[in-house]
Motif scaffolding. Structure first.
Motif, mmCIF file in Angstrom:
data_model
loop_
_atom_site.group_PDB
_atom_site.id
_atom_site.type_symbol
_atom_site.label_atom_id
_atom_site.label_comp_id
_atom_site.label_asym_id
_atom_site.label_seq_id
_atom_site.Cartn_x
_atom_site.Cartn_y
_atom_site.Cartn_z
ATOM 1 N N UNK A 123 0.840 -1.194 0.000
ATOM 2 C CA UNK A 123 0.000 0.000 0.000
ATOM 3 C C UNK A 123 0.877 1.246 0.000
ATOM 4 N N UNK A 124 0.296 2.325 -0.502
ATOM 5 C CA UNK A 124 0.987 3.614 -0.534
ATOM 6 C C UNK A 124 0.347 4.532 0.486
ATOM 7 N N UNK A 125 1.171 5.359 1.109
ATOM 8 C CA UNK A 125 0.652 6.275 2.112
ATOM 9 C C UNK A 125 1.353 7.618 2.043
ATOM 10 N N UNK A 126 0.774 8.595 2.751
ATOM 11 C CA UNK A 126 1.390 9.914 2.817
ATOM 12 C C UNK A 126 1.894 10.188 4.230
ATOM 13 N N UNK A 127 2.392 11.390 4.456
ATOM 14 C CA UNK A 127 3.013 11.692 5.753
ATOM 15 C C UNK A 127 2.002 11.725 6.892
ATOM 16 N N UNK A 128 0.717 11.793 6.556
ATOM 17 C CA UNK A 128 -0.314 11.784 7.598
ATOM 18 C C UNK A 128 -0.780 10.370 7.936
ATOM 19 N N UNK A 129 -0.119 9.359 7.399
ATOM 20 C CA UNK A 129 -0.511 7.953 7.547
ATOM 21 C C UNK A 129 -1.749 7.640 6.721
ATOM 22 N N UNK A 130 -2.129 8.552 5.825
ATOM 23 C CA UNK A 130 -3.249 8.297 4.940
ATOM 24 C C UNK A 130 -2.896 7.228 3.919
ATOM 25 N N UNK A 131 -3.810 6.294 3.674
ATOM 26 C CA UNK A 131 -3.607 5.231 2.688
ATOM 27 C C UNK A 131 -4.169 5.720 1.361
ATOM 28 N N UNK A 132 -3.305 5.885 0.377
ATOM 29 C CA UNK A 132 -3.698 6.470 -0.908
ATOM 30 C C UNK A 132 -3.849 5.451 -2.018
ATOM 31 N N UNK A 133 -3.299 4.265 -1.860
ATOM 32 C CA UNK A 133 -3.444 3.189 -2.845
ATOM 33 C C UNK A 133 -3.115 1.874 -2.152
ATOM 34 N N UNK A 134 -3.724 0.778 -2.647
ATOM 35 C CA UNK A 134 -3.504 -0.521 -2.019
ATOM 36 C C UNK A 134 -3.865 -1.612 -3.018
#
Length: 289
Positions: A127-138
């Motif tokens: 999975x891909x995430x951003x600096x906020x721990x948001x999951x942007x792709x999986x």
């Protein structure tokens, strides 16, 4: 206001680390009159070569900028890890320090080859995430072993939020408390790098309200950079999976990809694939043609 958050966190961090250093750890007598855990402010100041008044200002969150020499002296006296030292710099001056020369890590070439082989696999979560721990792709495996993030509201597609608030997370992640604390520790470093970012403030406040565990663990001021580590996952039917988490940071340092590299026999098989042994045994043309 945004800068003051880091000053407040710096004061809390210094206090929390001072309180965990026992007098005996630095050769000081314990004495019968100690009413607080750890060392006194005056003792830290003397050991670090600072004025007690000036150090007190730091723990009061005053707007002062300590020099790198002062920060390194405090890191030594407070017995900080390299991750904690980096966090100290971020809070105090908004910049990470150069890595300590004796803490450089050699690249694990075998693991890198294993990751290359993993690209062709579909049975392991990515999975891909951003600096906020948001999951942007999986991928589908991430949805299977964690949760289907597509079913969550866009504002709640966040790994840390899911781990803290969804009871399913405590079942899927075998060492839930340890892994959640690790994510919180990394989230704290990310927030320190962006003291002006209101979204961090909003997330922190929301998680304080939603999770008693977050309130407790956030106050511990634990900090860690992303390091390769094991994670144990479990499906409702009892099937388990042990993987090595590998975080690949993008060049913009805002997004990252989290790979789940299998361990044990399956990991060994992938390593052999990466080294070309299996491909050559099947007569596959590696160089094309």
């Amino acid at each position: 206001m945004t800068v003051s958050r880091n000053k407040f966190d710096l004061a809390e961090f210094l206090r929390s680390r001072r309180e965990r250093i026992m007098p005996a750890h630095v050769g000081l007598p314990v004495g019968p009159r100690r009413r607080t855990p750890g060392l006194r402010r005056e003792e830290i100041a003397v050991l670090a070569g600072l004025s007690p008044t000036w150090y007190t200002y730091l723990e009061q969150g005053r707007d002062i900028r300590p020099s790198p020499e002062v920060l390194d002296s405090l890191a030594r006296v407070l017995q900080l890890s390299e991750d904690e030292r980096r966090y100290l710099y971020l809070l105090a001056n908004g910049q990470a320090p150069p890595a300590s020369p004796d803490l450089s890590e050699a690249a694990d070439e075998g693991l890198v080859r294993q990751i290359v082989a993993l690209i062709g696999e579909t049975d392991y979560p990515v999975y891909a995430g951003n600096i906020y721990a948001g999951v942007t792709a999986w991928n589908a495996a991430a949805a299977r072993w964690y949760t289907d993030f597509g079913r969550l509201p866009p504002g709640r597609r966040n790994m840390l939020w899911w781990m803290l608030t969804d009871p399913q997370a405590r079942e899927r992640i075998v060492n839930w408390a340890e892994d959640t604390r690790d994510v919180i520790a990394r989230f704290r470093i990310a927030s320190a790098a962006r003291p002006w970012d209101q979204h961090f403030n909003e997330l922190i406040e929301a998680m304080r309200k939603a999770s008693p565990e977050f309130r407790t663990w956030w106050s511990d001021h634990d900090v860690r950079d992303p390091h390769t580590r094991l994670r144990h996952l479990r499906l409702p039917g009892g099937q388990t999976l042990t993987v090595q988490l590998v975080v690949l940071r993008m060049t913009d340092a805002f997004n990252s990809v989290v790979l789940h590299v299998p361990t044990g026999a399956e990991g060994d098989r992938l390593r052999r694939v990466a080294e070309g042994d299996v491909l050559r045994g099947q007569g596959t043309a590696v160089n094309g043609g």
